[in-house]
Design a protein around this motif. Structure first.
Motif, PDB file in Angstrom:
ATOM      1  N   GLY A  99      39.930  58.935  41.519  1.00 22.10           N
ATOM      2  CA  GLY A  99      39.447  57.824  42.348  1.00 22.10           C
ATOM      3  C   GLY A  99      39.482  56.493  41.616  1.00 22.10           C
ATOM      4  N   LYS A 100      40.245  56.447  40.532  1.00 18.63           N
ATOM      5  CA  LYS A 100      40.356  55.225  39.716  1.00 18.63           C
ATOM      6  C   LYS A 100      40.842  54.022  40.521  1.00 18.63           C
ATOM      7  CE  LYS A 100      43.348  56.500  36.953  1.00 18.63           C
ATOM      8  NZ  LYS A 100      44.603  56.278  36.306  1.00 18.63           N
ATOM      9  N   GLY A 101      41.951  54.232  41.238  1.00 17.62           N
ATOM     10  CA  GLY A 101      42.608  53.119  41.925  1.00 17.62           C
ATOM     11  C   GLY A 101      41.688  52.487  42.952  1.00 17.62           C
ATOM     12  N   THR A 102      41.119  53.326  43.837  1.00 17.62           N
ATOM     13  CA  THR A 102      40.238  52.801  44.885  1.00 17.62           C
ATOM     14  C   THR A 102      39.011  52.164  44.253  1.00 17.62           C
ATOM     15  OG1 THR A 102      40.919  54.810  45.997  1.00 17.62           O
ATOM     16  CG2 THR A 102      39.287  53.452  47.120  1.00 17.62           C
ATOM     17  N   THR A 103      38.423  52.867  43.282  1.00 19.32           N
ATOM     18  CA  THR A 103      37.206  52.342  42.655  1.00 19.32           C
ATOM     19  C   THR A 103      37.494  50.979  42.021  1.00 19.32           C
ATOM     20  OG1 THR A 103      36.634  54.605  42.117  1.00 19.32           O
ATOM     21  CG2 THR A 103      35.380  52.908  40.995  1.00 19.32           C
ATOM     22  N   SER A 104      38.611  50.867  41.316  1.00 22.14           N
ATOM     23  CA  SER A 104      38.924  49.609  40.618  1.00 22.14           C
ATOM     24  C   SER A 104      39.154  48.484  41.612  1.00 22.14           C
ATOM     25  CB  SER A 104      40.172  49.774  39.750  1.00 22.14           C
ATOM     26  OG  SER A 104      39.955  50.784  38.807  1.00 22.14           O
ATOM     27  N   ALA A 105      39.886  48.784  42.693  1.00 19.27           N
ATOM     28  CA  ALA A 105      40.174  47.737  43.682  1.00 19.27           C
ATOM     29  C   ALA A 105      38.875  47.264  44.330  1.00 19.27           C
ATOM     30  CB  ALA A 105      41.134  48.265  44.732  1.00 19.27           C
ATOM     31  N   LEU A 106      38.000  48.216  44.664  1.00 21.03           N
ATOM     32  CA  LEU A 106      36.727  47.828  45.293  1.00 21.03           C
ATOM     33  C   LEU A 106      35.861  47.032  44.319  1.00 21.03           C
ATOM     34  CD1 LEU A 106      35.901  51.125  47.214  1.00 21.03           C
ATOM     35  CD2 LEU A 106      36.347  48.885  48.241  1.00 21.03           C
ATOM     36  N   LEU A 107      35.870  47.466  43.062  1.00 22.18           N
ATOM     37  CA  LEU A 107      35.048  46.785  42.061  1.00 22.18           C
ATOM     38  C   LEU A 107      35.541  45.353  41.863  1.00 22.18           C
ATOM     39  CD1 LEU A 107      32.797  47.059  39.903  1.00 22.18           C
ATOM     40  CD2 LEU A 107      34.583  47.694  38.280  1.00 22.18           C
ATOM     41  N   ALA A 108      36.869  45.182  41.754  1.00 22.78           N
ATOM     42  CA  ALA A 108      37.428  43.842  41.551  1.00 22.78           C
ATOM     43  C   ALA A 108      37.063  42.954  42.741  1.00 22.78           C
ATOM     44  CB  ALA A 108      38.935  43.928  41.378  1.00 22.78           C
ATOM     45  N   ALA A 109      37.138  43.530  43.960  1.00 25.57           N
ATOM     46  CA  ALA A 109      36.817  42.732  45.147  1.00 25.57           C
ATOM     47  C   ALA A 109      35.335  42.344  45.123  1.00 25.57           C
ATOM     48  CB  ALA A 109      37.140  43.530  46.408  1.00 25.57           C
ATOM     49  N   ARG A 110      34.498  43.299  44.744  1.00 25.07           N
ATOM     50  CA  ARG A 110      33.060  43.031  44.754  1.00 25.07           C
ATOM     51  C   ARG A 110      32.673  41.965  43.716  1.00 25.07           C
ATOM     52  NH1 ARG A 110      29.424  48.114  46.289  1.00 25.07           N
ATOM     53  NH2 ARG A 110      30.983  48.169  47.934  1.00 25.07           N
ATOM     54  N   LEU A 111      33.346  42.016  42.556  1.00 24.05           N
ATOM     55  CA  LEU A 111      33.019  41.050  41.507  1.00 24.05           C
ATOM     56  C   LEU A 111      33.760  39.728  41.702  1.00 24.05           C
ATOM     57  CD1 LEU A 111      33.213  43.409  38.380  1.00 24.05           C
ATOM     58  CD2 LEU A 111      31.138  42.423  39.352  1.00 24.05           C
ATOM     59  N   GLY A 112      34.784  39.753  42.559  1.00 20.07           N
ATOM     60  CA  GLY A 112      35.621  38.554  42.712  1.00 20.07           C
ATOM     61  C   GLY A 112      36.499  38.351  41.481  1.00 20.07           C
ATOM     62  N   TRP A 113      36.901  39.453  40.837  1.00 20.77           N
ATOM     63  CA  TRP A 113      37.701  39.372  39.612  1.00 20.77           C
ATOM     64  C   TRP A 113      39.142  39.787  39.901  1.00 20.77           C
ATOM     65  CZ3 TRP A 113      34.608  41.780  34.916  1.00 20.77           C
ATOM     66  CH2 TRP A 113      33.451  40.988  34.684  1.00 20.77           C
ATOM     67  N   HIS A 114      40.006  39.561  38.907  1.00 24.19           N
ATOM     68  CA  HIS A 114      41.393  40.009  39.017  1.00 24.19           C
ATOM     69  C   HIS A 114      41.450  41.514  38.824  1.00 24.19           C
ATOM     70  CE1 HIS A 114      42.797  35.901  38.905  1.00 24.19           C
ATOM     71  NE2 HIS A 114      41.878  35.703  37.981  1.00 24.19           N
ATOM     72  N   LEU A 115      42.575  42.077  39.298  1.00 24.96           N
ATOM     73  CA  LEU A 115      42.754  43.521  39.171  1.00 24.96           C
ATOM     74  C   LEU A 115      44.083  43.777  38.468  1.00 24.96           C
ATOM     75  CD1 LEU A 115      42.060  46.472  39.990  1.00 24.96           C
ATOM     76  CD2 LEU A 115      43.332  46.052  42.104  1.00 24.96           C
ATOM     77  N   LEU A 116      44.041  44.646  37.467  1.00 22.21           N
ATOM     78  CA  LEU A 116      45.298  45.088  36.849  1.00 22.21           C
ATOM     79  C   LEU A 116      45.446  46.576  37.139  1.00 22.21           C
ATOM     80  CD1 LEU A 116      47.718  45.208  34.906  1.00 22.21           C
ATOM     81  CD2 LEU A 116      46.106  45.368  33.016  1.00 22.21           C
ATOM     82  N   ASP A 117      46.481  46.912  37.888  1.00 23.03           N
ATOM     83  CA  ASP A 117      46.783  48.319  38.142  1.00 23.03           C
ATOM     84  C   ASP A 117      47.915  48.663  37.170  1.00 23.03           C
ATOM     85  OD1 ASP A 117      47.702  50.699  39.034  1.00 23.03           O
ATOM     86  OD2 ASP A 117      48.015  50.096  41.118  1.00 23.03           O
ATOM     87  N   SER A 118      47.534  49.100  35.961  1.00 23.68           N
ATOM     88  CA  SER A 118      48.559  49.264  34.921  1.00 23.68           C
ATOM     89  C   SER A 118      49.496  50.422  35.263  1.00 23.68           C
ATOM     90  CB  SER A 118      47.915  49.463  33.557  1.00 23.68           C
ATOM     91  OG  SER A 118      47.145  50.630  33.570  1.00 23.68           O
ATOM     92  N   GLY A 119      48.979  51.402  36.014  1.00 24.80           N
ATOM     93  CA  GLY A 119      49.831  52.520  36.429  1.00 24.80           C
ATOM     94  C   GLY A 119      51.013  51.985  37.244  1.00 24.80           C
ATOM     95  N   ALA A 120      50.725  50.951  38.062  1.00 22.86           N
ATOM     96  CA  ALA A 120      51.787  50.386  38.899  1.00 22.86           C
ATOM     97  C   ALA A 120      52.873  49.752  38.042  1.00 22.86           C
ATOM     98  CB  ALA A 120      51.199  49.357  39.859  1.00 22.86           C
ATOM     99  N   ILE A 121      52.482  49.240  36.869  1.00 22.16           N
ATOM    100  CA  ILE A 121      53.492  48.630  35.989  1.00 22.16           C
ATOM    101  C   ILE A 121      54.444  49.715  35.480  1.00 22.16           C
ATOM    102  CG2 ILE A 121      53.836  47.396  33.812  1.00 22.16           C
ATOM    103  CD1 ILE A 121      51.375  45.794  34.383  1.00 22.16           C
ATOM    104  N   TYR A 122      53.856  50.854  35.041  1.00 22.76           N
ATOM    105  CA  TYR A 122      54.702  51.959  34.557  1.00 22.76           C
ATOM    106  C   TYR A 122      55.536  52.545  35.704  1.00 22.76           C
ATOM    107  CZ  TYR A 122      52.462  51.656  30.062  1.00 22.76           C
ATOM    108  OH  TYR A 122      52.048  51.203  28.846  1.00 22.76           O
ATOM    109  N   ARG A 123      54.918  52.643  36.875  1.00 23.25           N
ATOM    110  CA  ARG A 123      55.657  53.173  38.030  1.00 23.25           C
ATOM    111  C   ARG A 123      56.786  52.222  38.425  1.00 23.25           C
ATOM    112  NH1 ARG A 123      53.128  57.074  41.674  1.00 23.25           N
ATOM    113  NH2 ARG A 123      51.489  58.135  40.520  1.00 23.25           N
ATOM    114  N   SER A 124      56.541  50.911  38.297  1.00 21.42           N
ATOM    115  CA  SER A 124      57.589  49.951  38.649  1.00 21.42           C
ATOM    116  C   SER A 124      58.773  50.113  37.708  1.00 21.42           C
ATOM    117  CB  SER A 124      57.072  48.520  38.551  1.00 21.42           C
ATOM    118  OG  SER A 124      56.012  48.357  39.418  1.00 21.42           O
ATOM    119  N   LEU A 125      58.467  50.332  36.437  1.00 23.69           N
ATOM    120  CA  LEU A 125      59.551  50.547  35.487  1.00 23.69           C
ATOM    121  C   LEU A 125      60.320  51.814  35.864  1.00 23.69           C
ATOM    122  CD1 LEU A 125      61.043  49.818  32.867  1.00 23.69           C
ATOM    123  CD2 LEU A 125      59.361  51.182  31.617  1.00 23.69           C
ATOM    124  N   ALA A 126      59.543  52.852  36.246  1.00 26.17           N
ATOM    125  CA  ALA A 126      60.179  54.110  36.641  1.00 26.17           C
ATOM    126  C   ALA A 126      61.095  53.884  37.844  1.00 26.17           C
ATOM    127  CB  ALA A 126      59.108  55.139  36.968  1.00 26.17           C
TER     128      ALA A 126
END
Ligand SMILES: O=C(O)C1=C[C@@H](OP(=O)(O)O)[C@@H](O)[C@H](O)C1
Ligand SMILES: C=C(OP(=O)(O)O)C(=O)O
Length: 660
Positions: A451-478
């Protein structure tokens, strides 16, 4: 006093040469005493070099609340003394802030007044032991109300103080001074004997003001009801503040520094003796006496320090310098051992625990002893350490970071540096250091399906902070590897592709639109094939290195939530909050099954479970950035929790560690 922000992240980095002259601000102990005694004198006291730190300003404000006129004249302070019996009842509580010296010295004074008063302090000071002054003052006839011998301290009007002969169980200048100040109001001679010599500024200054006072070894006697006469006081530079620059210069590879006009009173020079015994090239130039205090310019040159057993006899004369001496020990060759210093546990923080915990976090081989510590020098690791609002611990950790520019050290809990050293950051910048206030990061690591992805996105939205989905960076390279038909075994080619990746994230509600080469690729990144390829390219060291700076660049104000597998262990080692989510493999297989079913994909849970277990094994045993919780991570098992429940736990941790 208003609560200050306890997060207060700071870091210092330094790569240059260290040379020149350095003006250290005035001595804190002498500054406190100069306004107190100036207030009790008859006539004017002019103080030059008064330390305008929060602690000393607390004492100054309290003396003003007690009816004393204190004005600024250029850099000087001019105190119009009201005489021993001229203080006025204060209108409200008297706030000592963070200052133990203010509270204990003023206890001696207020215990003897014919009016009632109350001393209060901040959270740290309200936890410090006051029984040590309440006991002797009560013997002198004072009536002090307190809860478990801690602040607030309520003083009833005094009738008449009795002179006593007090044998203090501890070597404490604050206790000694409280009794001597109360003794000024007694008839007859008040005597204090201590087990070891503590700093003697009260004695020196009282004599300077014309008081009849005798010192006989460890015994000090004062005759009550003196007429104190206003004085000119020159406050020398504080050796306790100078100590930070001593350690900085000695441990720096290319330093030659002169600290001007430092107080080297023999009851305060323990730090100089200890550093010299550790092999420090530290010499005293132009020694002289000013206003009864010994001063000299202290020259510091780069040295290779070695560990020593610190002689217990030197402890009282170096009592405030142990935080920075612990740093010297961590950077020295060999082991330093300190015993007999239990008093360190009763300062603005428990300085033994705070320093050893912080050093351990930075990878130093060290341990606490009940009354000291054992520290073996060695390399430091990156990390975020907590100064716990203790000015001396915070400055010590900051300098450790400055001395090891190759690692990333961030210090939180620096909000009380101004209590003793408001010019600290200006001075270190003048010496060429770079002072930064890093943007806070919350790292959320863990295996897939927690539940990392959902939790992180919700947390970033709640704090009004930026979000880094580092898995997406590796997946983009893939995805790039698959789209451009690159060879997943050609490491150099992969690293080049990683560096050149044209990737951007665009905020889109709680999620981010991920654009690769200008095309939105969110769905493709979620495919099983892309996940498999990501898990092949991600372990390659050259790929991880190429993507490191890219990930770090996401650390932008006001804050960042970084979701991944090595966010807390590699990319953001100094993050103030690290969370590691886990869940048992069965639960993760079930969650994945549900997700796939919703998408119309039919797979067996058993097969998913086998894949998850294989991937867990690969991730946690790989050589480069294995999937493990950081040493300082908060592990949350999400197996039986809803996303909302996980989020609530993390928000609670954010409240404690980040946005207090
Ligand atoms: O009298 C003073 O000015 C001080 C005495 C010392 O405390 P103790 O008396 O508790 O040792 C020291 O730690 C403190 O920073 C200042
Ligand atoms: C212990 C210290 O101060 P105080 O006791 O005045 O809070 C200090 O400055 O290190």
């Amino acid at each position: 006093m208003a609560e200050k922000h306890p997060l207060d992240l700071h870091s210092l980095t330094f790569t240059g040469q260290l040379s020149g002259r350095c003006k250290i601000p005035g001595d804190k102990s002498i500054s406190h005493r100069s306004v107190i005694l100036g207030s009790l004198a008859e006539g004017e006291t002019r103080i030059s070099g008064f330390l305008r730190s929060e602690d000393c300003l607390a004492t100054l404000n309290i003396m003003r609340q007690l009816g004393v006129n204190i004005v600024e004249d250029g850099d000087d302070l001019v105190v119009t003394g009201v005489g021993l019996h001229g203080l006025q009842p204060p209108a409200g509580h008297l706030d000592c802030g963070n200052a133990g010296t203010a509270m204990r010295l003023l206890s001696g004074l207020l215990a003897a007044q014919r009016f009632s008063s109350t001393l209060v302090g901040d959270e740290s000071l309200s936890g410090r032991p006051m029984g040590r002054v309440i006991t002797p003052l009560t013997q002198m006839g004072a009536q002090i109300k307190s809860d478990e011998h801690t602040a607030p301290l309520e003083f009833s009007p005094s009738i008449q103080m009795k002179a006593i002969d007090y044998h203090s169980p501890i070597a404490s200048a604050q206790v000694k001074s409280a009794v001597l100040l109360a003794g000024l109001y007694a008839d007859g001679v008040t005597t204090v004997t201590e087990p070891n010599k503590s700093r003697d500024h009260t004695e020196t200054m009282l004599k300077g003001f014309g008081c009849n006072l005798q010192v006989d070894g460890l015994k000090v006697s004062v005759h009550g009801q003196p007429h104190l006469r206003g004085q000119a006081i020159k406050v020398p530079a504080d050796v306790s503040s100078a100590a930070f620059f001593m350690v900085l210069g000695l441990c720096h590879p290319d330093a030659d520094l002169l600290l001007e006009n430092v107080n080297i009173n023999p009851t305060r020079d323990g730090v100089i003796k200890i550093l010299q015994a550790m092999g420090g090239r530290l010499s005293l130039e132009n020694p002289r006496t000013e206003a009864g205090e010994a001063v000299a310019d202290v020259r510091i040159q780069s040295s290779q320090l070695r560990g020593i057993d610190i002689p217990e006899a030197l402890i009282p004369s170096a009592i405030d310098e142990f935080p920075v001496l612990f740093i010297a020990a961590a950077l020295a060759n060999g082991t330093t051992r300190l015993t007999g210093a239990e008093e360190l546990r009763h300062k603005e923080s428990d300085r033994i625990t705070v320093m050893i915990k912080g050093l351990q976090l930075l990878g130093v081989d060290c341990k606490e002893l009940p009354d000291g510590a054992e520290i073996t020098g060695g390399p430091l690791h990156s990390g975020m350490v907590d100064g716990h609002g203790d000015h001396r611990c915070a400055m010590s950790f900051l300098l450790a970071g400055a001395l090891r520019p190759e690692v990333d050290t961030v210090v939180r809990g620096c909000h009380n540096i101004d209590t003793s050293f408001p010019e600290f950051f200006t001075l270190v910048e003048q010496l060429g250091m770079r002072h930064q206030q890093p943007v806070p990061v919350v790292t959320i690591d863990g295996p897939s399906g927690v539940g990392k992805g959902t939790t992180s996105a919700l947390l970033a939205a709640r704090l009004g902070w930026h979000l880094l989905d580092s898995g997406a960076i590796y997946r983009s390279l893939a995805l790039k590897v698959m789209n451009d038909d690159l060879d997943p075994a050609n490491e150099a080619q992969l690293a080049e592709a990683a560096k050149a990746l044209r990737l951007s994230f665009q905020a889109d509600g709680q999620h981010a639109r991920i654009l690769l080469d200008g095309q939105q690729v969110n769905d493709q990144l979620r495919s099983e094939a892309c996940g498999d390829m990501a898990s092949q390219v991600a372990p390659i060291a050259a790929v991880r290195q190429a993507l490191l700076q890219r990930q770090k660049a996401f650390q932008q104000p006001p804050g960042l939530v970084a979701d991944g597998r090595d966010m807390g262990t590699v990319v953001f080692k100094s993050a103030p909050l690290k969370v590691f989510l886990t869940a048992n493999a069965e639960e993760r297989a079930k969650r994945r099954h549900k997700q796939l079913k919703e998408k119309g994909v039919d797979v067996k849970i058993r097969d998913l479970l086998r894949d998850i277990e294989a991937r867990d094994h690969r991730d946690s045993t790989r050589k480069v950035a294995p999937l493990v919780p950081a040493m300082d991570a908060h592990v949350i098992d999400t197996s039986d929790l809803s996303i909302e429940e996980v989020l609530a736990q993390i928000m609670n941790l954010v409240g404690q560690h980040v946005k207090v």
